[in-house]
Design a protein around this motif. Structure first.
Motif: not given
Length: 113
Positions: A52-58, A81-86, A106-113
């Protein structure tokens, strides 16, 4: 509440808690670090979507390279790959990976949108 997705005896691919998704480390197939990084990021996108997240929320990314000589090549793929500004908080280091053919994890932690 803690929610675990795609869980095996050893690990879960996604753990969700308090609006945050923690992904297990992702690797990719390919001969070059660029190929492996692209596949790795594609796998991360799929897991983020499932969480329930996306690259913008990493929030944070930890990148392990088998050889820091691959830093620029990996960064070229990452930067595209990284969205501009995110851009997330990020660390990158050198480590012996699980198999000799692996060049990046690569290990990622992200906010759930």
């Amino acid at each position: 509440m803690i929610e675990r997705l795609d869980t095996s005896t050893r690990m879960s691919k996604i753990v969700k808690h308090n609006g945050v998704a923690y992904l297990c480390g992702q690797v990719g197939e390919g001969e070059t670090v660029a190929e492996q990084t692209r596949e790795c990021l594609s796998r991360i996108e799929a897991l983020l979507q499932k969480a329930g997240s996306s690259p913008e929320h990493i929030l944070q990314a930890v990148i392990w390279l088998a050889d820091m000589a691959d830093f620029a090549e990996m960064n070229a793929v990452w930067d595209a790959w990284v969205p501009e500004g995110h851009a997330p908080a990020r660390a990158c280091g050198e480590a012996k990976l699980a198999r000799p053919a692996l060049r990046v994890e690569i290990i990622v932690t992200a906010a759930i949108a």
